[in-house]
Design an enzyme around this catalytic site. Structure first.
Site, PDB file in Angstrom:
ATOM      1  N   CYS A 115      49.941  34.247  41.907  1.00 19.90           N
ATOM      2  CA  CYS A 115      49.757  35.450  42.739  1.00 19.90           C
ATOM      3  C   CYS A 115      50.663  35.446  43.969  1.00 19.90           C
ATOM      4  O   CYS A 115      50.853  36.484  44.601  1.00 19.90           O
ATOM      5  CB  CYS A 115      48.301  35.587  43.157  1.00 19.90           C
ATOM      6  SG  CYS A 115      47.193  35.655  41.762  1.00 19.90           S
ATOM      7  N   HIS A 252      47.451  39.994  49.219  1.00 20.72           N
ATOM      8  CA  HIS A 252      47.258  39.945  47.766  1.00 20.72           C
ATOM      9  C   HIS A 252      45.925  40.606  47.435  1.00 20.72           C
ATOM     10  O   HIS A 252      44.912  40.373  48.106  1.00 20.72           O
ATOM     11  CB  HIS A 252      47.288  38.497  47.288  1.00 20.72           C
ATOM     12  CG  HIS A 252      46.886  38.365  45.857  1.00 20.72           C
ATOM     13  ND1 HIS A 252      47.493  39.098  44.863  1.00 20.72           N
ATOM     14  CD2 HIS A 252      45.928  37.608  45.255  1.00 20.72           C
ATOM     15  CE1 HIS A 252      46.919  38.804  43.706  1.00 20.72           C
ATOM     16  NE2 HIS A 252      45.969  37.904  43.910  1.00 20.72           N
ATOM     17  N   ASN A 282      43.237  42.752  40.096  1.00 20.73           N
ATOM     18  CA  ASN A 282      44.150  41.689  40.524  1.00 20.73           C
ATOM     19  C   ASN A 282      45.322  41.644  39.541  1.00 20.73           C
ATOM     20  O   ASN A 282      45.143  41.288  38.384  1.00 20.73           O
ATOM     21  CB  ASN A 282      43.384  40.359  40.537  1.00 20.73           C
ATOM     22  CG  ASN A 282      44.239  39.191  40.988  1.00 20.73           C
ATOM     23  OD1 ASN A 282      45.465  39.288  41.066  1.00 20.73           O
ATOM     24  ND2 ASN A 282      43.587  38.069  41.280  1.00 20.73           N
TER      25      ASN A 282
END
Ligand code: UT7
Length: 325
Positions: A115, A252, A282
């Site tokens: 990520c 994020h 996500n």
């Protein structure tokens, strides 16, 4: 003093057409909209139908090059951040380079920092520009996480989505003071002692297949708040600013509770914290450039704004970038 600064002159994104709602997921696993919404903030996520990661990267890149007012011939470096490449090798970046029609010989490679991948890729491209090795770079985060999710595991399958985001960086000049535009500071971190807390259950060497995502959610949650805050605070300070100067924080996008917590720790009003987890889920390395591009297109983020990217993911890896647009 004259400095080379990498300015973000183009942005682009792509989301697959297919959307999965929380109610759709409730038909597949034992879950419900109430749990997913309150525990994560996610309402919908996009998932690929026939697209590959490289197809999404291509669409996002075309848009970013177009917004920059350039052609593929101008690109001197391509870095793709992804944990879900079309093939184990070669890279998505080389496939993309050929499809975009960049000049033969243009360096192109993928990086894997989960990520945090986009922030890692951005940092590398920025460093090459500031060293004078290149003037123009294309940096992409692109993921097909739906391909590495176990669709029978409610702990993980409700969390992730697919998509791609891209930016074009171009060398500009700065004076090393507050009039500077472009990437002002970057900082990367990793701590491999957390390797097992968020990982796939397989891989080329260990199981000869990609495996599925597994996560110690609580452990990741705790670490994410501290590391996302640290990365943002550090780059703001390195850039010579304070948190009060931040126009937009783009953290994020994993969980609304993490995002809100980080915003509060940085002393930011909720309006300055960009949220896209509600409609993207996500998307790992794609999450920050996707949110950035969407908000540039809508006009919410404007030229002149001070934007802070902050990412955290498997490894653990984390990092940030402070950018004056
Ligand atoms: O991308 C890198 C960064 N990733 C992250 O930052 C993710 C960080 N972690 C998280 O966001 C959260 O930990 C999760 C959203 C993954 C989980 O939230 P939580 O509040 O930590 O829940 P939990 O894992 O402690 O589970 C609480 C309960 C459990 O039931 P019991 O054992 O208390 O009876 C789970 O089985 O919720 C249950 N549960 C669900 N229930 C309905 C877990 N997933 C679901 C689900 N639907 N989808």
């Amino acid at each position: 003093m004259t400095l080379i600064r990498s300015e973000i002159i183009g942005w682009g994104h792509y989301l697959p057409e297919k959307v999965l709602t929380n109610d759709d997921l409730a038909k597949i696993v034992d879950t419900n909209d109430e749990w997913i919404s309150t525990r994560t903030g996610i309402k919908t996520r996009h998932v690929v139908a026939n697209e590959l990661t490289s197809d999404m990267a291509y669409a996002a890149s075309k848009m970013a090059i177009d917004r920059a007012g350039l052609t593929a011939e101008d690109i001197e470096l391509i870095v793709v951040a992804s944990v879900t490449p079309d093939n184990t090798t070669p890279s998505v970046a080389t496939k993309l380079a050929n499809r975009l029609g960049v000049k033969v010989g243009t360096p192109a490679y993928d990086i894997l920092a989960a990520c945090s991948g986009f922030v890692y890729a951005l940092t590398q491209a920025d460093n090459m520009i500031r060293l004078g090795q290149i003037k123009t770079a294309l940096v992409i985060g692109a993921e097909s996480l739906s391909k590495i999710v176990d669709w029978t595991d409610r702990n993980t399958c409700v969390l992730f989505g697919d998509g791609a985001g891209a930016v074009v960086l171009r060398a500009g000049e700065g004076k090393g003071d507050k009039s500077d535009k472009g990437i002002l500071a970057t900082k990367l971190y990793a701590d491999g002692s957390h390797y097992d807390h968020l990982k796939t259950s397989g891989g080329v060497c260990s199981t000869q297949n990609a495996g599925f995502v597994s996560m110690d959610g609580k452990e990741v949650f705790k670490y994410a708040i501290g590391s996302l805050t640290q990365a943002a605070e550090t780059v703001v300070e390195m850039a010579g600013y304070t948190n009060a100067d931040i126009d937009w924080l783009i953290p994020h996008q994993a969980n609304i509770r993490i995002i809100s917590n980080v915003g509060e720790k940085l002393g930011l009003p909720a309006e300055k914290v960009i949220v896209s987890v509600d409609h993207h889920g996500n998307t790992s390395a794609a999450s920050i450039p996707l949110a950035f591009s969407e908000n540039m297109e809508s006009g919410k983020i404007k030229k002149g704004d001070l934007v802070v990217f902050s990412a955290m993911g498997a490894g653990f890896t984390w990092g940030g970038a402070a950018v004056r647009l």
